[in-house]
Scaffold this motif. Structure first.
Motif: not given
Ligand SMILES: [Zn+2]
Length: 346
Positions: A14-24
């Motif tokens: 609701g206040t922030k967005m957070h994304a991550a590229a993640v390996d296997t």
């Protein structure tokens, strides 16, 4: 040959967005975050989401070609099969075709789930619940969300609506909950409930620095940092209100143990991230008293989140892989989350 594929786990809060590229292996290769600014409307927020993913893909360089899918944890109810966010009250969203918008712009497979459930999956896959068969997550924020893992998998229930533990009734004639019922644990121990109790005690003549701290932070809601500062200053109102909330959360945990006998209960959300054992210790003490079977009670670990605000992106990434592989957890059907929940890290 080693699997070099990547997925993006996305926590839309609701206040922030957070994304991550993640390996296997669950390693974060690159992550980005920015403010959600939900008041700008769904189109602007989706553009910001696309921008965040584009930045990640850019940072990955040639490895961007290894990204296979994106899974978004949404603060509300989603229909993964239709690719639609049904309702996300904290974003002001209703019937938003999020998958179509994201997959069109990013040229990726896109999946949706509820943000608290992805955070619970994250703790189960990579955090405190690693390797457990049965686990429960309780996430305390503006609301109280939850998730249940049984037999190593998220328990969705017959209608896909299981895990709404924030709306377990602990006091049938108690305060009104956001869901309309009375005395749900969310109405007794969420940050919203704590603020209501703080104001009630102040009206009764107790003295508290909480309103001043909130003004200082320019906040209309009770934030985890205001709670921490008030507790640090031995604010008598905050201490009492916190103890009452811990008591109710302990009752909730005790009830869940009597029903499910999980190996671990993880307590997440902003307060648990900030206060850790200081928050969870009393919850555990109360919970233990409510175990029907006292034998080996320490075997039930009741602990604060380990992954903190990375839990949701990691869990979303884990689910993206499961769904790409068509595993059990990808069973189609609506996944409705706690409507009042603003995000595990709020
Ligand atoms: Zn309720």
């Amino acid at each position: 040959m080693a699997d070099s594929s990547l997925v993006i786990g996305f926590d839309l809060g609701g206040t922030k967005m957070h994304a991550a590229a993640v390996d296997t292996h669950g390693h974060v290769i690159h992550s980005e975050r920015c403010k959600t600014l939900a008041a700008d409307g769904a189109d602007a927020v989706i553009d910001r989401m696309i921008g965040l993913c584009t930045r990640i893909l850019h940072e990955l360089g040639p490895r961007a070609a290894d990204v296979r899918a994106l899974c978004v944890g949404v603060p509300g109810g989603v229909d993964d099969e239709r690719g639609i966010v049904d309702t996300a009250p904290n974003l002001g969203w209703s019937q938003v075709p999020l998958v179509e918008r994201l997959s069109g712009a990013l040229n990726l497979r896109v999946f949706l789930d509820n943000d608290v459930r992805v955070a619970v999956v994250g703790e189960h896959a990579y955090g405190v619940g690693k390797g457990t068969r049965t686990m429960v997550g309780i996430f305390v924020g503006t609301g109280i969300g939850g998730g249940i893992i049984v037999g190593h998998h998220t328990h969705h229930g017959g209608r896909g609506v299981a895990g709404e533990i924030g709306h377990m009734t602990l006091m049938p004639h108690g305060p009104r909950c956001s869901c309309g019922k009375r005395g749900c644990v969310e109405a007794l121990a969420s940050k919203t409930a704590m603020l209501r109790e703080v104001n009630k005690l102040i009206k009764q003549g107790w003295t508290s620095r909480v309103p001043k701290l909130m003004r200082k932070h320019g906040s209309e809601v009770l934030t985890s940092s205001v709670i921490e500062r008030a507790l640090d200053g031995d604010d008598e109102v905050m201490v009492k209100v916190m103890r009452d909330a811990q008591y109710y959360l302990g009752l909730l945990a005790g009830n869940l143990v009597n029903a499910l006998d999980p190996e671990v209960i993880v307590i997440g959300g902003g307060i648990a991230e900030r206060l850790g054992e200081r928050f969870v210790g009393r919850i555990r003490d109360h919970a233990y008293k409510h175990f029907l079977v006292q034998r080996d009670r320490e075997k039930v670990r009741i602990v604060p989140t380990e992954l903190k605000d990375l839990g949701a992106p990691l869990g979303a990434a884990f689910l993206a892989r499961e769904r790409l592989q068509g595993r059990l957890d990808s069973a189609p059907g609506p996944r409705h989350g706690t409507a009042s929940w603003p995000g595990p890290s709020a």
